[in-house]
Design a protein around this motif. Structure first.
Motif, short mmCIF file in Angstrom:
data_model
loop_
_atom_site.label_atom_id
_atom_site.label_comp_id
_atom_site.label_asym_id
_atom_site.label_seq_id
_atom_site.Cartn_x
_atom_site.Cartn_y
_atom_site.Cartn_z
N GLU A 1 53.05 -26.37 -17.45
CA GLU A 1 52.42 -25.98 -18.70
C GLU A 1 50.94 -25.63 -18.52
O GLU A 1 50.39 -24.85 -19.29
CB GLU A 1 52.63 -27.05 -19.76
CG GLU A 1 54.10 -27.09 -20.19
CD GLU A 1 54.44 -28.11 -21.26
OE1 GLU A 1 53.63 -29.04 -21.51
OE2 GLU A 1 55.52 -27.97 -21.86
N TRP B 1 62.59 -32.42 -16.92
CA TRP B 1 61.70 -31.39 -17.48
C TRP B 1 61.79 -30.12 -16.62
O TRP B 1 60.90 -29.80 -15.87
CB TRP B 1 60.27 -31.91 -17.56
CG TRP B 1 60.15 -33.05 -18.50
CD1 TRP B 1 60.09 -34.38 -18.20
CD2 TRP B 1 60.11 -32.97 -19.92
NE1 TRP B 1 60.02 -35.14 -19.35
CE2 TRP B 1 60.02 -34.29 -20.43
CE3 TRP B 1 60.15 -31.91 -20.84
CZ2 TRP B 1 59.96 -34.57 -21.77
CZ3 TRP B 1 60.08 -32.20 -22.18
CH2 TRP B 1 59.99 -33.52 -22.64
N SER C 1 60.95 -27.45 -21.32
CA SER C 1 61.68 -28.38 -22.18
C SER C 1 62.62 -29.23 -21.33
O SER C 1 62.85 -28.94 -20.15
CB SER C 1 62.41 -27.65 -23.31
OG SER C 1 63.22 -26.63 -22.82
N HIS C 2 63.16 -30.25 -21.95
CA HIS C 2 63.91 -31.28 -21.24
C HIS C 2 65.40 -30.95 -21.17
O HIS C 2 65.99 -30.49 -22.15
CB HIS C 2 63.70 -32.63 -21.93
CG HIS C 2 64.15 -33.79 -21.12
ND1 HIS C 2 65.40 -34.36 -21.25
CD2 HIS C 2 63.51 -34.49 -20.15
CE1 HIS C 2 65.51 -35.36 -20.40
NE2 HIS C 2 64.38 -35.48 -19.72
N HIS C 3 65.99 -31.22 -20.01
CA HIS C 3 67.44 -31.12 -19.82
C HIS C 3 67.93 -32.54 -19.57
O HIS C 3 67.32 -33.30 -18.81
CB HIS C 3 67.74 -30.23 -18.61
CG HIS C 3 69.19 -30.02 -18.36
ND1 HIS C 3 69.98 -30.94 -17.70
CD2 HIS C 3 70.01 -28.98 -18.69
CE1 HIS C 3 71.21 -30.47 -17.63
NE2 HIS C 3 71.26 -29.29 -18.22
N LYS D 1 57.61 -35.72 -15.62
CA LYS D 1 56.54 -35.25 -16.51
C LYS D 1 55.38 -34.61 -15.75
O LYS D 1 54.66 -33.78 -16.30
CB LYS D 1 56.03 -36.40 -17.39
CG LYS D 1 57.01 -36.75 -18.48
CD LYS D 1 56.45 -37.80 -19.42
CE LYS D 1 57.48 -38.12 -20.49
NZ LYS D 1 56.99 -39.13 -21.42
N LYS E 1 56.24 -31.02 -15.60
CA LYS E 1 56.00 -30.44 -16.92
C LYS E 1 54.51 -30.15 -17.10
O LYS E 1 54.12 -29.05 -17.53
CB LYS E 1 56.51 -31.36 -18.01
CG LYS E 1 56.24 -30.91 -19.44
CD LYS E 1 56.79 -31.93 -20.44
CE LYS E 1 56.37 -31.69 -21.86
NZ LYS E 1 56.69 -30.42 -22.43
N ALA F 1 56.32 -22.74 -20.46
CA ALA F 1 56.75 -23.69 -21.50
C ALA F 1 57.97 -24.42 -20.93
O ALA F 1 58.92 -23.78 -20.49
CB ALA F 1 57.11 -22.95 -22.78
N THR G 1 62.85 -23.77 -18.22
CA THR G 1 61.61 -23.02 -18.06
C THR G 1 61.62 -21.72 -18.85
O THR G 1 62.54 -20.92 -18.73
CB THR G 1 61.40 -22.70 -16.57
OG1 THR G 1 61.41 -23.93 -15.82
CG2 THR G 1 60.10 -21.98 -16.33
#
Length: 155
Positions: free
Chosen positions: A110, A124, A117-119, A103, A106, A115, A127
């Motif tokens: 950000e 995180w 998101s999670h894999h 995190k 992330k 932006a 991209t």
């Protein structure tokens, strides 16, 4: 390839100025193929280059994926620049041999125009550019000459 490498360095400088207030150290940007299977790019966590008296980190953008749209290549470059920011600021943004993005990554990404998101396996790390970042890129003509692809001969 030399043109793509120069374009990436110019992109690094523009992004550093706009999104990082010129806080990032200069790096060496390389284009390599096949070194890290399926990775769009990576940063070396140790300073493996010497330029004059300065030691530099290496950001690699995978030559295997230079045929992607420019915005995706820029997103990869910015992703690696966020890792550089973390390295410079002693932020532990990965684990599991620098593969799992936590995190803190992330949050850093950000805060710098991405932006995330999670894999399920890599954390995180997925991209994308924010809409504002994508709009900024369209106003930077020097960022349009990055994409390239290797011509192969079929036998």
């Amino acid at each position: 390839m030399a043109e793509a490498q120069l374009a990436l360095m110019n992109a690094f400088n523009s992004i550093n100025e706009h999104f990082f207030n010129n806080e990032l150290e200069k790096v060496i940007i390389t284009l390599k193929e096949g070194a890290k299977k399926n990775a769009f790019g990576w940063i070396e966590t140790t300073k493996e280059w010497k330029q004059g008296s300065a030691e530099r980190h290496e950001i690699n953008i995978s030559a295997d994926f230079l045929d992607r749209p420019v915005n995706q290549i820029i997103a990869t470059l910015m992703h690696e620049m966020c890792h550089l920011y973390a390295l410079q600021n002693d932020i532990k943004d990965t684990s599991r041999a620098n593969i799992y993005h936590n995190k803190k990554f992330k949050e850093t990404a950000e805060a710098h125009g991405l932006a995330i998101s999670h894999h399920h396996t890599y954390g995180w790390t997925v991209t994308d550019l924010t809409p504002d970042t994508a709009a900024w890129i369209t106003l930077q003509p020097e960022l349009s000459d990055i994409a390239a692809s290797r011509q192969t001969t079929l036998q």
